[in-house]
Design a protein around this motif. Structure first.
Motif, short mmCIF file in Angstrom:
data_model
loop_
_atom_site.label_atom_id
_atom_site.label_comp_id
_atom_site.label_asym_id
_atom_site.label_seq_id
_atom_site.Cartn_x
_atom_site.Cartn_y
_atom_site.Cartn_z
N LEU A 36 91.67 87.21 72.08
CA LEU A 36 92.49 87.86 73.31
C LEU A 36 93.19 88.89 72.77
CD1 LEU A 36 92.97 88.25 76.36
CD2 LEU A 36 94.80 86.61 76.26
N TYR A 37 93.15 90.27 73.02
CA TYR A 37 93.65 91.57 72.59
C TYR A 37 94.83 91.93 73.48
CZ TYR A 37 95.02 96.21 71.15
OH TYR A 37 95.80 97.31 70.96
N LEU A 38 96.14 91.90 73.29
CA LEU A 38 97.00 92.68 74.15
C LEU A 38 97.75 93.68 73.64
CD1 LEU A 38 98.56 89.05 75.31
CD2 LEU A 38 96.97 90.50 76.52
N HIS A 39 97.94 94.88 74.24
CA HIS A 39 98.60 96.14 74.11
C HIS A 39 99.71 96.36 74.81
CE1 HIS A 39 99.71 99.94 72.46
NE2 HIS A 39 99.59 100.48 73.80
N LYS A 40 100.94 96.40 74.57
CA LYS A 40 102.03 96.70 75.42
C LYS A 40 103.04 97.44 74.87
CE LYS A 40 105.48 94.61 78.69
NZ LYS A 40 104.79 95.60 79.90
N TYR A 41 103.40 98.61 75.12
CA TYR A 41 104.39 99.51 74.77
C TYR A 41 105.68 99.14 74.41
CZ TYR A 41 107.03 103.87 73.51
OH TYR A 41 107.62 104.99 73.02
N LEU A 42 106.45 99.07 73.45
CA LEU A 42 107.48 98.45 72.99
C LEU A 42 107.68 96.96 72.87
CD1 LEU A 42 110.05 100.84 74.85
CD2 LEU A 42 109.56 100.82 72.11
N LEU A 43 106.38 96.38 72.98
CA LEU A 43 106.21 95.22 72.59
C LEU A 43 107.38 94.25 71.74
CD1 LEU A 43 102.91 92.87 72.51
CD2 LEU A 43 104.84 92.37 70.95
N THR A 86 106.11 86.37 73.28
CA THR A 86 105.10 85.74 72.59
C THR A 86 105.44 84.19 73.33
OG1 THR A 86 105.15 86.73 70.30
CG2 THR A 86 104.49 84.59 70.42
N LEU A 87 106.79 83.93 73.48
CA LEU A 87 106.79 82.61 74.22
C LEU A 87 106.28 82.42 75.59
CD1 LEU A 87 108.65 79.97 74.29
CD2 LEU A 87 110.34 81.30 75.26
N LYS A 88 106.13 83.34 76.32
CA LYS A 88 105.61 83.19 77.40
C LYS A 88 104.02 83.03 77.45
CE LYS A 88 108.76 86.12 80.22
NZ LYS A 88 108.95 87.45 80.80
N ILE A 89 103.40 83.55 76.37
CA ILE A 89 102.09 83.48 76.04
C ILE A 89 101.73 81.88 75.65
CG2 ILE A 89 100.06 83.86 74.66
CD1 ILE A 89 101.26 86.68 74.12
N LEU A 90 102.81 81.55 74.79
CA LEU A 90 102.39 80.03 74.29
C LEU A 90 102.58 79.17 75.48
CD1 LEU A 90 104.28 80.26 70.74
CD2 LEU A 90 102.12 80.32 71.42
N GLN A 91 103.44 79.21 76.35
CA GLN A 91 103.83 78.64 77.41
C GLN A 91 102.56 78.34 78.44
OE1 GLN A 91 107.43 80.41 79.01
NE2 GLN A 91 108.76 78.81 77.97
N ILE A 92 102.02 79.54 78.50
CA ILE A 92 100.63 79.61 79.22
C ILE A 92 99.51 78.70 78.67
CG2 ILE A 92 98.63 81.11 80.25
CD1 ILE A 92 100.99 83.19 80.58
N LEU A 93 99.45 78.92 77.42
CA LEU A 93 98.32 78.12 76.67
C LEU A 93 98.74 76.73 76.62
CD1 LEU A 93 97.90 80.47 73.44
CD2 LEU A 93 96.59 80.30 75.51
N ASP A 94 100.00 76.35 76.39
CA ASP A 94 100.36 74.94 76.71
C ASP A 94 100.15 74.29 77.84
OD1 ASP A 94 101.83 72.64 75.36
OD2 ASP A 94 103.23 73.03 76.94
N GLN A 95 100.43 75.21 79.09
CA GLN A 95 99.95 74.62 80.28
C GLN A 95 98.53 74.23 80.49
OE1 GLN A 95 101.56 77.54 82.84
NE2 GLN A 95 103.53 77.20 82.53
N HIS A 96 97.87 74.71 79.72
CA HIS A 96 96.24 74.66 80.04
C HIS A 96 95.84 73.85 78.57
CE1 HIS A 96 95.46 77.04 83.33
NE2 HIS A 96 96.56 78.02 82.66
N LYS A 97 96.93 73.28 77.84
CA LYS A 97 96.50 72.52 76.56
C LYS A 97 95.32 73.15 75.67
CE LYS A 97 97.62 68.28 79.05
NZ LYS A 97 99.02 68.12 78.52
N LEU A 118 88.31 78.79 82.23
CA LEU A 118 89.62 78.75 81.38
C LEU A 118 90.09 79.90 80.99
CD1 LEU A 118 91.87 76.62 80.69
CD2 LEU A 118 90.52 76.03 78.51
N ILE A 119 89.10 80.54 80.46
CA ILE A 119 89.33 82.10 80.18
C ILE A 119 89.94 82.71 80.98
CG2 ILE A 119 88.23 84.30 78.93
CD1 ILE A 119 86.39 82.37 77.56
N ASP A 120 89.19 82.80 82.21
CA ASP A 120 89.66 83.61 83.36
C ASP A 120 91.22 83.21 83.74
OD1 ASP A 120 87.21 85.03 83.48
OD2 ASP A 120 86.63 83.94 84.85
N GLN A 121 91.43 81.92 84.00
CA GLN A 121 92.61 81.43 84.30
C GLN A 121 93.64 81.94 83.35
OE1 GLN A 121 92.03 77.00 84.36
NE2 GLN A 121 91.89 77.32 86.65
N ILE A 122 93.55 81.76 82.04
CA ILE A 122 94.45 82.27 81.04
C ILE A 122 94.73 83.80 81.02
CG2 ILE A 122 94.96 82.23 78.50
CD1 ILE A 122 93.39 79.76 78.19
N CYS A 123 93.74 84.52 81.28
CA CYS A 123 93.74 85.96 81.42
C CYS A 123 94.60 86.35 82.60
CB CYS A 123 92.41 86.68 81.26
SG CYS A 123 91.63 86.73 79.75
#
Length: 451
Positions: free
Chosen positions: A312-319, A326-337, A363-368
């Motif tokens: 999964l590739y993400l681009h966001k200016y001033l990331l 990154t923490l929010k990404i990991l929390q989403i992944l953790d929720q879906h194990k 699962l891919i659609d839910q995470i995205c």
């Protein structure tokens, strides 16, 4: 003392088991023997473990099991008759197979584990009968008798530290051979539970650690571990010696002699592992050793690739300025194990790499969707066409021009590099490419460094 483990292909027939007995007879130090269930005798054959899984499912559905019982018994009877084993011994094997549905299990998962484990148990029992008939001083030692305790789920068990205390307390007669069934242990409640990966390999490593063996010999159907997949590179060089760490790195990307996690008990005890060919035991095979005092003979030890990845590739200016992205990404992944494999990032970009086997379309659609709502990236792209190649070697450390030496020939062949990452240990470089380029990447790197 050595622990010797024989895989399914090494014990698939009477002739194969005769070779196993010959190997044991040629080295008195091979005292503890771990056996798998009989594997395939030919490409069109069926493993006994697969027959037992079918047997378990028929039992769960309360369907007639006579045909599958006869198929399973026939595999063991064929081996027994090769050695002129008495009908009394074979009838004992037959009774154990036919009685399986009469046992009581806590639930369906424990039933499945018990049925599967009987592939190894019956083969260990059969080998013990055969060797006794031939005059060997031999003893069957089961996980229950040895105190091989496991925890976790019935079909995904992990060894309990109590096991090593139990094994250390066992007294072994140095003049006898111990035959031990692989693949399973006993839960604290006394039920059979199987390992999910590694099977008999992990049992061998557990016993090597528990008995403080000088060597763990893993007999299989190849002469050695090769520096590249022989299906991709013609006649690749065998690896004579490698470290645990190199094996772990290469296994991750597709080395399939055995699963890297199966070695962990041996690694923890710093016991060398020797991968050898059952049909050619005189050949040296591959030694897998601790990193201490290891001297690399070559810059690169091996190259392995896996095509079962997605990203999964993400681009966001001033990331890089946004705290908690990154923490929010990991929390989403953790929720879906969902576990991620790697997360290389730049100033405004981040790529999350997954193993495809852990995902499905829903699962891919839910995470995205959740990442889009929570993080609102400027660009988000799911990359299904992804492969990873691992270039590994203890000799790679501090080689300043190594990346250039790897990437230049790939560029000459117009291979697009999606990602490159060097591990902190400096003994591996990971290269991400399109799946269609994966095999050419391996061939090109091999030709550059080995030819």
């Amino acid at each position: 003392m050595k622990v010797a483990k024989f895989g399914g292909s090494s014990v698939a027939s009477g002739a194969k088991i005769a070779q196993v007995i010959n190997i044991l007879n040629n080295d008195n130090k091979r005292q503890v023997v771990v056996v798998s269930a009989p594997g395939k005798r030919s490409k069109s054959d069926t493993k006994v473990t697969d027959l037992l899984i079918k047997y378990a499912n028929l039992t769960l559905r309360k369907q007639n099991c006579e045909k599958i019982q006869a198929q399973i018994y026939a595999r063991y009877a064929e081996i027994g008759k090769y050695f002129d084993l008495s009908m009394q011994g074979l009838n004992e094997i037959k009774a154990l197979i036919n009685d399986l549905p009469t046992h009581t299990f806590p639930n369906r998962d424990y039933l499945m584990a018990a049925f599967k484990a009987h592939g190894e148990f019956l083969n260990a029992k059969l080998l013990t009968m055969i060797m006794k008939k031939q005059g060997f001083k031999v003893r069957l030692l089961t996980p229950r008798q040895a105190g091989l305790v496991v925890t976790g789920s019935p079909n995904d068990a992990s060894v309990n530290p109590e096991t090593y205390v139990n094994l250390r307390n066992l007294e072994l007669d140095p003049t006898e051979k111990i035959i031990f069934p692989g693949f399973y242990g006993i839960s604290p409640s006394g039920n059979i539970a199987t390992f999910s990966r590694g099977g008999s390999d992990i049992t061998g490593a557990i016993l090597a650690r528990g008995f403080t063996a000088e060597l763990y010999e893993n007999f299989t159907d190849v002469d050695a571990i090769f520096s590249a997949n022989p299906a991709i590179v013609s006649h690749p060089q065998p690896i004579s010696k490698m470290t645990y760490r190199e094996m772990r790195e290469l296994s991750y990307a597709g080395f399939s002699v055995f699963h890297d996690e199966a070695l962990i008990p041996a690694i923890q005890a710093q016991i060398p592992v020797n991968v050898k060919n059952t049909q050619h035991p005189e050949r040296p095979g591959t030694m897998i050793v601790p990193e201490t005092n290891f001297k690399a003979q070559h810059t690169i030890t091996g190259i392995a690739g896996g095509k079962n990845f997605a990203a999964l590739y993400l681009h966001k200016y001033l990331l890089n300025k946004g705290a908690g992205f990154t923490l929010k990404i990991l929390q989403i992944l953790d929720q879906h194990k969902v576990a991620y494999e790697h997360m290389p990032s730049g100033i405004d970009d981040i790529t999350i790499i997954f193993k495809k086997e852990d995902l499905n379309a829903e699962l891919i659609d839910q995470i995205c969707n959740e990442i889009q709502v929570s993080l609102n990236p400027d660009q988000m792209q799911w990359i299904d066409d992804y492969a990873i190649t691992m270039v590994v070697g203890e000799g790679m450390r501090d080689k300043l021009s190594l990346c250039a030496s790897i990437l230049y020939p790939l560029g000459q062949k117009n291979i697009s590099i999606q990602m490159i990452n060097q591990g902190a240990s400096q003994i591996s470089i990971m290269i991400g490419t399109r799946r269609g380029d994966a095999e050419e990447v391996i061939r090109t790197i091999y030709q550059t460094f080995f030819n």
